[in-house]
Write an enzyme that holds these catalytic residues in place. Structure first.
Site, PDB file in Angstrom:
ATOM      1  N   THR A 145       0.835  -1.200   0.000  1.00 12.03           N
ATOM      2  CA  THR A 145       0.000   0.000   0.000  1.00 12.03           C
ATOM      3  C   THR A 145       0.870   1.250   0.000  1.00 12.03           C
ATOM      4  O   THR A 145       1.800   1.376   0.798  1.00 12.03           O
ATOM      5  CB  THR A 145      -0.896   0.024   1.260  1.00 12.03           C
ATOM      6  OG1 THR A 145      -1.617  -1.203   1.340  1.00 12.03           O
ATOM      7  CG2 THR A 145      -1.853   1.197   1.232  1.00 12.03           C
ATOM      8  N   GLU A 146       0.581   2.173  -0.899  1.00 16.73           N
ATOM      9  CA  GLU A 146       1.284   3.464  -1.009  1.00 16.73           C
ATOM     10  C   GLU A 146       2.786   3.303  -1.206  1.00 16.73           C
ATOM     11  O   GLU A 146       3.569   4.181  -0.871  1.00 16.73           O
ATOM     12  CB  GLU A 146       1.020   4.344   0.231  1.00 16.73           C
ATOM     13  CG  GLU A 146      -0.418   4.383   0.719  1.00 16.73           C
ATOM     14  CD  GLU A 146      -1.398   4.962  -0.296  1.00 16.73           C
ATOM     15  OE1 GLU A 146      -0.964   5.376  -1.381  1.00 16.73           O
ATOM     16  OE2 GLU A 146      -2.604   4.988   0.014  1.00 16.73           O
TER      17      GLU A 146
END
Length: 442
Positions: A145-146
């Site tokens: 994530t990210e």
């Protein structure tokens, strides 16, 4: 020979409706279905459908030389299945070409890697199962994530069997080094790292239609000249960006689709190829280890996790959410589990960011709330109701020792079931030949 590794991220959270303090204990449905449907349909029409067609055309027109990878969160897949199943069909067509790779990530697009290893592993496995079910591919490369990565996360990723991971080519980690090589984790040398070239990626994602940019207009010819002009030994150029770039962040009238369509032709003229992340891992060797003692990400000037956990509001919401992780994993209530996933999306914490200047403007542009404080209050009201529901099933009065004993029992039962399944399968195999012999005699 230089090769370009393209990867696109696709994520849409389940956005929360306005949830008041007086709703706590009375209303257990938290989502703004109207906004979720309207946004996913709008982005589908502007981006996903025309972009999928473009990618398919580029693959066919180049004779299979154009390669691309996608990382699609579980949240996005669920919404596409509900509101825009034709997009899922489009990705299935792309998968059939053999020129498209699907990456692994956390199912809920969560920040679990920073706090809850057990939850992180569960979500990665769940996401891989979903990708395999829909597209017939078991992901081989991981994208957190990210683009969050650190030395502490590397062992978690390798324990799940991944040999490669995608992350940010952050300056404060690279120092004088270039992102245009394959690297390895300093703590897990078998884990190879593909680092985003954020300058070239951002030229497309953010600057493409900026009239004040001194390089405007950006053409495929000019862009490939920049890549060809890189030092000869810099052979890997990782271009990582959100899929919304095509048609949403950069509208169709900006020429973004024509720009992409022309890339394979100008790349071939300069001897530049395209590769998927897995192909990069097979073809290239890592040149050096990368040490990352603190988490990095793609976001803001700092390239750290401050976009999601940089202020007290975000930290309080984050800590309260993950304080109940073990109890939620004990429950079998499907609705509770679903809400648990939806509340973990990193977007909820991003909306609470209180940064100022240019970074703050970016955060506010993506937020449905009037202010970070509104985002915090709304989320905490929802979380309070959710925690009450968890408390009703697994009271906090249960001591940790009792909870651990319950968890151990559940794990042991799971192992026993797996063993029984194996024994049943072996018995069936033994029985099958005997059945055939009997049939022959008859």
């Amino acid at each position: 020979m230089k090769t370009i590794c393209f990867y696109f991220q696709i994520h849409q959270p389940f956005r929360l409706k306005r949830y008041r303090f007086f709703d706590i204990g009375k209303d257990h449905y938290y989502y703004d279905d109207f906004a979720n449907e309207e946004i996913i349909r709008r982005i589908t029409d502007r981006c996903y459908i025309p972009a999928n067609k473009l990618m398919l055309d580029m693959i066919h027109d180049s004779g299979g030389k154009f390669k691309v990878a996608f990382s699609i969160s579980g949240m996005a897949l669920e919404q596409l299945e509900i509101y825009s199943p034709e997009v899922i069909d489009g990705f299935k067509e792309l998968a059939k070409t053999g020129c498209v790779e699907f990456l692994s990530e956390t199912y809920a697009h969560s920040l679990s890697s920073l706090s809850d290893p057990a939850e992180f592993k569960d979500q990665v496995r769940m996401h891989a199962d979903k990708i395999e079910m829909l597209f017939g591919q078991r992901p081989k490369v991981f994208r957190n994530t990210e683009l969050i990565y650190s030395d502490d996360i590397a062992p978690l990723v390798t324990s799940l069997g991944y040999k490669g991971m995608i992350t940010e080519g952050a300056k404060h980690i690279l120092g004088w080094k270039s992102p245009n090589y394959l690297y390895a984790s300093a703590v897990q040398p078998q884990l190879k790292l593909l680092l985003k070239n954020y300058r070239f990626s951002d030229d497309i994602t953010f600057r493409f239609s900026n009239y004040t940019w001194n390089e405007y207009p950006l053409t495929a010819d000019k862009f490939m000249n920049w890549i060809a002009a890189l030092p000869e030994d810099e052979e890997l150029i990782n271009l990582f960006m959100t899929y919304d770039t095509l048609g949403s962040l950069q509208p169709a009238e900006s020429g973004i689709f024509d720009f992409f369509r022309a890339l394979p032709r100008f790349a071939e003229e300069r001897g530049i190829t395209f590769s998927t992340p897995s192909e990069v891992l097979k073809k290239m060797k890592s040149v050096a280890p990368i040490s990352c003692p603190y988490p990095i990400s793609w976001a803001d000037e700092e390239r750290d996790t401050s976009a999601w956990l940089g202020n007290q509001l975000q930290k309080e919401a984050f800590e309260k959410l993950y304080s109940i992780g073990e109890r939620v994993r004990l429950c079998s209530d499907k609705r509770l589990k679903q809400d648990w996933f939806y509340l973990q999306s990193s977007d909820h914490f991003y909306y609470m960011c209180t940064k100022h200047f240019s970074d703050g403007a970016v955060h506010s542009a993506f937020s449905p709330y009037d202010s970070p404080y509104d985002a915090f209050i709304n989320y905490m009201n929802v979380l309070s109701d959710f925690m009450e529901r968890v408390e009703a099933q697994y009271p906090s009065s249960i001591e940790n020792e009792e909870l651990n004993a319950l968890l151990a029992t559940i794990r042991n039962q799971g192992l026993e079931l797996e063993q029984m399944k194996k024994e049943v399968a072996m018995l069936r195999k033994k029985k099958a030949p005997a059945t055939k012999k009997t049939q022959v005699k008859e």
